[in-house]
Enzyme design. Sequence first.
Site, PDB file in Angstrom:
ATOM      1  N   GLY A 135      49.312 -95.799  -8.501  1.00  0.00           N
ATOM      2  CA  GLY A 135      50.055 -95.281  -7.352  1.00  0.00           C
ATOM      3  C   GLY A 135      50.037 -93.765  -7.418  1.00  0.00           C
ATOM      4  O   GLY A 135      49.456 -93.089  -6.573  1.00  0.00           O
ATOM      5  N   GLU A 379      55.956 -91.855  -1.396  1.00  0.00           N
ATOM      6  CA  GLU A 379      55.309 -90.542  -1.148  1.00  0.00           C
ATOM      7  C   GLU A 379      55.341 -89.671  -2.399  1.00  0.00           C
ATOM      8  O   GLU A 379      55.420 -88.450  -2.306  1.00  0.00           O
ATOM      9  CB  GLU A 379      55.964 -89.766   0.014  1.00  0.00           C
ATOM     10  CG  GLU A 379      56.232 -90.556   1.280  1.00  0.00           C
ATOM     11  CD  GLU A 379      54.986 -90.864   2.070  1.00  0.00           C
ATOM     12  OE1 GLU A 379      53.892 -90.491   1.638  1.00  0.00           O
ATOM     13  OE2 GLU A 379      55.123 -91.519   3.127  1.00  0.00           O
ATOM     14  N   GLU A 383      58.768 -87.272 -10.639  1.00  0.00           N
ATOM     15  CA  GLU A 383      57.923 -86.599 -11.643  1.00  0.00           C
ATOM     16  C   GLU A 383      56.717 -85.944 -10.961  1.00  0.00           C
ATOM     17  O   GLU A 383      56.323 -84.822 -11.308  1.00  0.00           O
ATOM     18  CB  GLU A 383      57.440 -87.600 -12.708  1.00  0.00           C
ATOM     19  CG  GLU A 383      58.515 -88.059 -13.683  1.00  0.00           C
ATOM     20  CD  GLU A 383      59.520 -89.043 -13.054  1.00  0.00           C
ATOM     21  OE1 GLU A 383      59.180 -89.707 -12.060  1.00  0.00           O
ATOM     22  OE2 GLU A 383      60.649 -89.120 -13.569  1.00  0.00           O
TER      23      GLU A 383
HETATM   24  C1  LIG Z   1      58.603-100.172  -0.832  1.00  0.00           C
HETATM   25  C2  LIG Z   1      57.368 -99.392  -1.102  1.00  0.00           C
HETATM   26  C3  LIG Z   1      56.520 -99.041  -0.060  1.00  0.00           C
HETATM   27  C4  LIG Z   1      55.324 -98.377  -0.333  1.00  0.00           C
HETATM   28  N1  LIG Z   1      54.475 -98.074   0.710  1.00  0.00           N
HETATM   29  C5  LIG Z   1      53.244 -97.568   0.440  1.00  0.00           C
HETATM   30  C6  LIG Z   1      52.281 -97.384   1.485  1.00  0.00           C
HETATM   31  O1  LIG Z   1      52.562 -97.626   2.658  1.00  0.00           O
HETATM   32  N2  LIG Z   1      51.039 -96.968   1.161  1.00  0.00           N
HETATM   33  C7  LIG Z   1      50.672 -96.681  -0.140  1.00  0.00           C
HETATM   34  O2  LIG Z   1      49.526 -96.290  -0.369  1.00  0.00           O
HETATM   35  N3  LIG Z   1      51.587 -96.799  -1.149  1.00  0.00           N
HETATM   36  C8  LIG Z   1      52.846 -97.239  -0.889  1.00  0.00           C
HETATM   37  N4  LIG Z   1      53.763 -97.411  -1.907  1.00  0.00           N
HETATM   38  C9  LIG Z   1      53.353 -97.116  -3.279  1.00  0.00           C
HETATM   39  C10 LIG Z   1      53.997 -95.849  -3.817  1.00  0.00           C
HETATM   40  O3  LIG Z   1      53.403 -94.720  -3.241  1.00  0.00           O
HETATM   41  C11 LIG Z   1      53.834 -95.885  -5.346  1.00  0.00           C
HETATM   42  O4  LIG Z   1      54.657 -96.930  -5.838  1.00  0.00           O
HETATM   43  C12 LIG Z   1      54.228 -94.572  -5.975  1.00  0.00           C
HETATM   44  O5  LIG Z   1      53.296 -93.569  -5.664  1.00  0.00           O
HETATM   45  C13 LIG Z   1      54.310 -94.701  -7.514  1.00  0.00           C
HETATM   46  O6  LIG Z   1      53.162 -95.296  -8.032  1.00  0.00           O
HETATM   47  P1  LIG Z   1      53.275 -96.518  -9.053  1.00  0.00           P
HETATM   48  O7  LIG Z   1      54.253 -97.485  -8.501  1.00  0.00           O
HETATM   49  O8  LIG Z   1      51.909 -96.997  -9.344  1.00  0.00           O
HETATM   50  O9  LIG Z   1      53.902 -95.896 -10.360  1.00  0.00           O
HETATM   51  P2  LIG Z   1      53.061 -95.193 -11.527  1.00  0.00           P
HETATM   52  O10 LIG Z   1      52.124 -94.208 -10.971  1.00  0.00           O
HETATM   53  O11 LIG Z   1      52.515 -96.251 -12.419  1.00  0.00           O
HETATM   54  O12 LIG Z   1      54.227 -94.430 -12.289  1.00  0.00           O
HETATM   55  C14 LIG Z   1      55.140 -95.098 -13.168  1.00  0.00           C
HETATM   56  C15 LIG Z   1      56.111 -94.060 -13.721  1.00  0.00           C
HETATM   57  O13 LIG Z   1      55.381 -93.065 -14.473  1.00  0.00           O
HETATM   58  C16 LIG Z   1      55.642 -91.782 -13.943  1.00  0.00           C
HETATM   59  N5  LIG Z   1      54.415 -90.971 -14.042  1.00  0.00           N
HETATM   60  C17 LIG Z   1      53.181 -91.273 -13.567  1.00  0.00           C
HETATM   61  N6  LIG Z   1      52.320 -90.287 -13.855  1.00  0.00           N
HETATM   62  C18 LIG Z   1      53.007 -89.335 -14.522  1.00  0.00           C
HETATM   63  C19 LIG Z   1      52.686 -88.063 -15.058  1.00  0.00           C
HETATM   64  N7  LIG Z   1      51.450 -87.534 -14.971  1.00  0.00           N
HETATM   65  N8  LIG Z   1      53.668 -87.356 -15.685  1.00  0.00           N
HETATM   66  C20 LIG Z   1      54.910 -87.849 -15.776  1.00  0.00           C
HETATM   67  N9  LIG Z   1      55.300 -89.043 -15.274  1.00  0.00           N
HETATM   68  C21 LIG Z   1      54.352 -89.773 -14.635  1.00  0.00           C
HETATM   69  C22 LIG Z   1      56.053 -92.003 -12.501  1.00  0.00           C
HETATM   70  O14 LIG Z   1      56.821 -90.914 -12.011  1.00  0.00           O
HETATM   71  C23 LIG Z   1      56.869 -93.294 -12.631  1.00  0.00           C
HETATM   72  O15 LIG Z   1      58.152 -92.972 -13.082  1.00  0.00           O
HETATM   73  C24 LIG Z   1      54.997 -98.022  -1.657  1.00  0.00           C
HETATM   74  C25 LIG Z   1      55.864 -98.358  -2.696  1.00  0.00           C
HETATM   75  C26 LIG Z   1      57.033 -99.036  -2.444  1.00  0.00           C
HETATM   76  C27 LIG Z   1      57.932 -99.394  -3.590  1.00  0.00           C
END
Ligand SMILES: Cc1cc2nc3c(=O)[nH]c(=O)nc-3n(C[C@H](O)[C@H](O)[C@H](O)COP(=O)(O)OP(=O)(O)OC[C@H]3O[C@@H](n4cnc5c(N)ncnc54)[C@H](O)[C@@H]3O)c2cc1C
Length: 401
Positions: A135, A379, A383
């Site tokens: 994400g 969005e 972090e």
């Molecule tokens: C209800 C909902 C609707 C959504 N709608 C859309 C949509 O329409 N289109 C779309 O494309 N996406 C969508 N998303 C996805 C959303 O953008 C991602 O969930 C978000 O960007 C976080 O990615 P992830 O869940 O993979 O978490 P990860 O990237 O796996 O992160 C997990 C944790 O690690 C932390 N982390 C990651 N990298 C680092 C770093 N380099 N340094 C420090 N901390 C870090 C993060 O902050 C988080 O706390 C949606 C999500 C939800 C829950």
Amino acid sequence: MARLAQTHGLTEVQQEIVSTVREFVDKEIIPVATELEHRDEYPQEIVDGLKELGLFGLMIPEEYGGLGESLLTYALCVEEIARGWMSVSGIINTHFIVAYMLKQHGTQEQKDAFLPRMAAGEVRGAFSMSEPGLGSDVSAITSKAVRDGDEYVLNGQKMWLTNGGTSTLVAVLVRSDEGHPEGTAPHRSMTTFLVEKEPGFGEVRPGLTIPGKIDKMGYKGVDTTELIMDGLRVPANRVLGGVSGRGFYQMMDGVEVGRVNVAARGCGVAQRAFELGVQYAQQRHTFGKPIAQHQAIQFKLAEMATKVEAAHAMMVNAARKKDSGERNDLEAGMAKYLASEYCKEVVEDAFRIHGGYGFSKEYEIERLYREAPMLLIGEGTAEIQKMIIGRRLLEEYRFQG
Ligand SMILES: Cc1cc2nc3c(=O)[nH]c(=O)nc-3n(C[C@H](O)[C@H](O)[C@H](O)COP(=O)(O)OP(=O)(O)OC[C@H]3O[C@@H](n4cnc5c(N)ncnc54)[C@H](O)[C@@H]3O)c2cc1C
């Protein structure tokens, strides 16, 4: 000051649009939001009302049938809508981002083909970057497009599409190595495809499946889905902007305005939480007086209102910067970060003010308590915002010694 979160310097047109939306929210959204949310029901009547108000075309230029309004006007409308029910702002948001990306980056043919129907709300947009394995780290995308004559063949799995089921046009970011030599930076070998589809679930177009709704803790009503591409054929003229390899930048541009929108949602939800808290505090009595007369509760209300004001000011500042044509990634990142964190805190304080009743589904604050966390993630997480803010600060304050 009569109310919190006033915005100075608006034109008459902006004032009229925002007050019309506020009236719509008070009459048509707030009275039904909690019930619909508990049933996880799509708010069709509300969406029809928003269409009539022209909100699906708010920022689409007038030449394409939209209202041609600014990002600020859009953000203020989103703030009002989220005050009523955050899910409704989610229905508009991905549509708005796709329309914005088309306006900024689309070919003339693509603008002509989609923007008028998007302004009317006939074509509804979703945008898709996230995958099951990523994400935050968009550069790790594994979905792939391979050129085959006048078409591309797309394979891969996408995750978390807001409006994945109800949309009819999805902007999908995939890897497309064609024309890019080995070793090209990942973000230079990504392409955004404009994928048209039928609304609904199952196989919505040959090679494209939307399996069903993801069951979420909050942010209900609006559908969030996966998207599976298995030999999906997309004509080459549906590459956004007509040239492959630009997708990463196009999506980041979309996400940047999306961040102002998420900040606006945080402002709206926090305002509603404050309203609920300040009303309840004057009705509930303990130890012989309304709890609002206990200093500890007054201090909570003071902190909540201050956070509502601060978040609103930063959100307005970020929107105005973008409207003036300047780069606003720092301001948008700060506004998104602050507004979403403050929203969570204000909602929690309003919940505490409600005592045990805050835990009851009969009270609106219970819904807000489940909705606010989504803003901490969507969005870009806190972090990720801090990484953007930190990098920009080091650019601006480079040590010259
Ligand atoms: C209800 C909902 C609707 C959504 N709608 C859309 C949509 O329409 N289109 C779309 O494309 N996406 C969508 N998303 C996805 C959303 O953008 C991602 O969930 C978000 O960007 C976080 O990615 P992830 O869940 O993979 O978490 P990860 O990237 O796996 O992160 C997990 C944790 O690690 C932390 N982390 C990651 N990298 C680092 C770093 N380099 N340094 C420090 N901390 C870090 C993060 O902050 C988080 O706390 C949606 C999500 C939800 C829950």
